[in-house]
Design an enzyme around this catalytic site. Structure first.
Site, PDB file in Angstrom:
ATOM      1  N   ASP A  68       0.893  -1.335  -0.095  1.00  0.00           N
ATOM      2  CA  ASP A  68      -0.109  -0.058  -0.076  1.00  0.00           C
ATOM      3  C   ASP A  68       0.712   1.352  -0.037  1.00  0.00           C
ATOM      4  O   ASP A  68       0.567   2.271  -0.778  1.00  0.00           O
ATOM      5  CB  ASP A  68      -1.125   0.052   1.154  1.00  0.00           C
ATOM      6  CG  ASP A  68      -1.835   1.302   1.235  1.00  0.00           C
ATOM      7  OD1 ASP A  68      -2.509   1.493  -0.109  1.00  0.00           O
ATOM      8  OD2 ASP A  68      -1.921   1.844   2.148  1.00  0.00           O
ATOM      9  N   CYS A  85     -20.298  -8.555 -10.968  1.00  0.00           N
ATOM     10  CA  CYS A  85     -21.052  -7.860 -10.253  1.00  0.00           C
ATOM     11  C   CYS A  85     -22.602  -7.906 -10.838  1.00  0.00           C
ATOM     12  O   CYS A  85     -23.487  -7.612 -10.123  1.00  0.00           O
ATOM     13  CB  CYS A  85     -20.678  -6.331 -10.263  1.00  0.00           C
ATOM     14  SG  CYS A  85     -19.332  -5.983  -9.078  1.00  0.00           S
ATOM     15  N   CYS A 116     -15.316   4.849   6.089  1.00  0.00           N
ATOM     16  CA  CYS A 116     -16.772   4.541   5.599  1.00  0.00           C
ATOM     17  C   CYS A 116     -16.771   3.279   5.047  1.00  0.00           C
ATOM     18  O   CYS A 116     -16.148   2.960   4.208  1.00  0.00           O
ATOM     19  CB  CYS A 116     -17.216   5.750   4.783  1.00  0.00           C
ATOM     20  SG  CYS A 116     -18.940   5.365   4.042  1.00  0.00           S
TER      21      CYS A 116
END
Length: 376
Positions: free
Chosen positions: A136, A190, A243
């Site tokens: 990351d 999806c 979130c």
């Protein structure tokens, strides 16, 4: 395929499982030639907000071989961090703060990097190959590389989705100059589902598979350094760090709860933190509570900014005096959030305090907080 290389890779794969990794795949360093153009379009649109480091590292971020020219193969690994309960349920408990699931654990860089180094060292010893480890902090686009390595696919919310672990995977990568046997890329699954797009409280997705960070509460509460833009404060609710809405609503998450026997456990004190306790933290207290946590990286002032926005949204008049106390903070971003919280909780009290505080306020943003019309 060279049999010694295959045996070495099998050994690394087995050791990765023993170390707690749930997903393992290999892709070529050249597997995603589409990334530079995609990254350039996102940066040109300004979707990275004030994350200037993304633009500064654009060339290296877009192509693994621009980061390390010798890279031939990339091992991508994933570790399931799926929560044991629905993180969205806490959004209804307004006097609590909601911390993103990934941040309830020890900093995932620390969790993963040492394990990746062990695996990279094993591969190097068995094959003589050069290796580099990334988690990351380096300019690596882990999610599309994970897709190319077969771990899952980037969902419409831009996060990697796995058939086995839903949207809850920490990712890390091992670059090597060895030619390793490759796994097949994963197809997007999806379908017609748009739950992750529909639930976003700030409409941060201009289109499926595209994210405008400037509207994303995860970005605003973690990366953004200034005041939270007024239009996003009420939608922020009691989210004090990150979130999880678009991740938590993904239907594929149903598999994450049964995918492994031993899961990463979040720290108990981060599961249901009281806003009343958090707003009273001084800087040493903040550092002590969040030692070893990614939350510590945003600093005390930004954290208090988020807590005060949550207090303003709580409707809990018992938190009013704690918010008023922060009007004397040395940090403008804290004072500004405190003004907003006080005005939301007690408009008439705020009018009296304005006469006391506004004449002596030197910061332009905080002065504006006293006078701008509040959002509903």
């Amino acid at each position: 395929m060279n049999q010694p290389v295959q045996r070495a890779l099998d050994e690394v794969r087995s050791r990765a499982e023993a170390l707690g990794f749930d997903s393992f795949g290999v892709t070529a360093a050249t597997a995603r030639p589409d990334l530079p153009a995609k990254l350039n379009r996102a940066l040109a649109a300004g979707w990275h907000g004030d994350m200037d480091w993304m633009a500064e590292t654009e060339e290296r971020r877009g192509a693994p071989q621009a980061l390390w020219s010798e890279a031939r193969s990339i091992i991508v690994l994933g570790m399931n961090y799926g929560p044991q309960s629905d993180p969205l349920a806490l959004l209804e408990e307004k006097s609590l703060g909601t911390i993103s699931v990934y941040a309830r654990n020890r900093d995932y860089h620390e969790i993963i990097k040492g394990k990746l180094k062990e695996l990279a060292g094993l591969l190097s010893r068995r094959t003589g190959a050069e290796v580099k480890v990334f988690v990351d902090t380096a300019p690596v686009m882990e999610k599309p590389l994970a897709e190319a390595a077969g771990l899952g696919w980037q969902g419409k919310h831009s996060v990697l989705v796995s058939r086995q672990f839903g949207s809850w995977l920490f990712l890390g990568a091992i670059f090597t100059d060895a030619d390793l046997p490759l796994d097949s890329p994963h197809a997007e699954n999806c379908g017609s589902c748009t739950k992750c797009l529909d639930i976003c409280p700030t409409n941060a997705f201009p289109a499926p598979f595209k994210l405008d960070a400037r509207r994303c509460l995860a970005y605003l509460s973690v990366e953004h350094k200034g005041p939270i833009p007024l239009e996003f404060r009420v939608p922020m609710g009691n989210r004090i760090y990150g979130c999880d809405d678009c991740l938590a609503v993904c239907p594929w998450n149903k598999f994450a709860s049964v995918s492994r026997e031993v899961r990463l456990q979040g720290r108990a004190e981060f599961e249901r933190p009281e806003l009343a306790d958090l707003v009273g933290l001084d800087d040493p207290g903040f550092r002590a509570l969040f030692a070893g946590s990614p939350i510590k990286r945003i600093g005390h002032a930004r954290f208090l900014r988020n807590v005060l926005i949550a207090i303003g949204n709580s409707g809990d008049r018992h938190l009013l005096e704690a918010a008023i106390a922060q009007l004397d903070s040395r940090e403008p971003v804290v004072r500004g959030a405190a003004v907003w919280a006080v005005r939301k909780l007690a408009p008439q009290r705020a009018n009296a305090l304005e006469a006391q505080y506004l004449p002596n306020e030197a910061d332009a943003d905080v002065r504006t907080e006293w006078t701008v019309a509040l959002d509903d």
